[in-house]
Scaffold this motif. Structure first.
Motif, short mmCIF file in Angstrom:
data_model
loop_
_atom_site.label_atom_id
_atom_site.label_comp_id
_atom_site.label_asym_id
_atom_site.label_seq_id
_atom_site.Cartn_x
_atom_site.Cartn_y
_atom_site.Cartn_z
N GLY A 129 9.84 -43.24 -31.84
CA GLY A 129 10.00 -42.40 -32.80
C GLY A 129 10.27 -42.89 -34.26
N ALA A 188 9.23 -29.70 -31.68
CA ALA A 188 9.24 -30.94 -32.30
C ALA A 188 10.42 -31.77 -31.99
N ARG A 189 11.55 -30.85 -31.97
CA ARG A 189 12.66 -31.33 -31.71
C ARG A 189 13.06 -31.75 -30.25
N MET A 243 10.62 -32.76 -28.28
CA MET A 243 9.92 -33.83 -28.15
C MET A 243 10.48 -35.16 -28.70
N ASN A 274 10.59 -35.98 -31.82
CA ASN A 274 9.89 -36.07 -33.07
C ASN A 274 10.70 -35.76 -34.17
N GLN A 305 8.38 -34.36 -37.46
CA GLN A 305 8.09 -32.94 -37.58
C GLN A 305 8.99 -31.84 -37.20
N SER A 306 10.18 -32.53 -36.88
CA SER A 306 11.35 -31.82 -36.85
C SER A 306 12.22 -31.65 -38.14
N ASP A 354 2.94 -37.30 -36.81
CA ASP A 354 2.79 -38.47 -35.50
C ASP A 354 3.48 -39.78 -35.96
N ALA A 377 5.49 -42.90 -36.26
CA ALA A 377 6.81 -43.80 -35.51
C ALA A 377 7.30 -44.62 -36.49
N LYS A 413 1.94 -44.31 -32.90
CA LYS A 413 2.03 -42.94 -33.19
C LYS A 413 2.74 -42.24 -31.85
N VAL A 414 3.29 -41.22 -32.29
CA VAL A 414 3.95 -40.51 -31.29
C VAL A 414 3.55 -38.97 -31.06
N CYS A 468 3.28 -35.13 -30.98
CA CYS A 468 3.51 -34.19 -31.98
C CYS A 468 3.04 -32.69 -31.52
#
Length: 234
Positions: free
Chosen positions: A20, A164-165, A167, A169, A172-173, A203, A205, A211-212, A214
């Motif tokens: 990430g 998102a957190r 995950m 990410n 997005q968090s 997404d 990274a 990409k991660v 999301c």
């Protein structure tokens, strides 16, 4: 809200850690850091701690705080190897398991650091306002706060941010910039400066071609890689 060590350890242990945006370690440091006491919060595997130690030199000190116990062990090993191989003096360093919400500083260590640093892994913390207060607790009068993080240009959907957190990410968090700047002000930071580096997709990274996962959302908000600097009053 207060947390126990076990609650925080379990929270961070359950979070995805790899690939990430939080894995990125740019560390755009101030020019004159020689002899400083620095704290790197969320130091992961210690790469940033070593960069600090090289720049600060033997007259200073670097403390790395990392929630993930496996990363703590890796960071300790990395630093031992670097110290053995280095051809120039490094700052004394220490790596500890601690948390954004509970740094674990002793009373003698509070308000003693000249430079407080964190990257976008800050966005994955359980309680952002408390994390900001902990940064203020570490900083001495006149200290500098340096954050290389991600902020949202507009208001956030709390449900999306929370999902998102979980995950892992860190894009997005991201909190909204206005809310985050308010937390800095509430904690006593002044002279806050914000520099936008680039726009990011949810997404994004640590590598441009990666990409991660999301959260699938209709939320319409821009994310900005941002350098934030602030100061503690003298």
């Amino acid at each position: 809200m207060e947390y126990t060590v076990d609650e925080l350890r379990q929270y961070y242990a359950s979070m995805p850690q790899e690939f990430g945006f939080a894995s990125m370690c740019k560390m755009t440091l101030p020019q004159n850091v020689e002899g400083m006491r620095a704290i790197d919060i969320g130091c992961r595997r210690g790469k940033g701690v070593l960069k600090f130690a090289s720049r600060i030199g033997s007259g200073g000190f670097v403390l790395g705080i990392e929630p993930n116990d496996a990363f703590v062990r890796e960071a300790v090993d990395r630093i031992r190897e670097a110290e053995a191989e280095s051809d120039k003096p490094l700052a004394p360093t220490e790596i500890r398991q601690g948390f954004f919400e509970m740094l674990g500083l002793s009373p003698e260590e509070e308000h003693t650091f000249d430079l407080v640093y964190a990257n976008s892994s800050l966005n994955l913390c359980k309680n952002m306002p408390e994390a900001v207060r902990q940064m203020a607790l570490a900083a001495r009068p006149g200290a500098t706060l340096l954050l290389e993080t991600v902020l949202a240009a507009g208001e956030r959907d709390v449900a999306v941010l929370g999902a998102a957190r979980k995950m892992g990410n860190a894009v997005q968090s991201a909190p909204s910039k206005d809310e985050f700047l308010g937390w800095l002000s509430d904690a006593g930071f002044i002279d806050v400066q914000r520099t936008v580096v680039q726009k990011l997709t949810p997404d994004a990274a640590y590598k441009q071609d990666t990409k991660v996962p999301c959260v699938d959302s209709v939320e319409c908000v821009e994310f900005e890689e941002t350098i934030v600097t602030a100061r503690v009053p003298r």
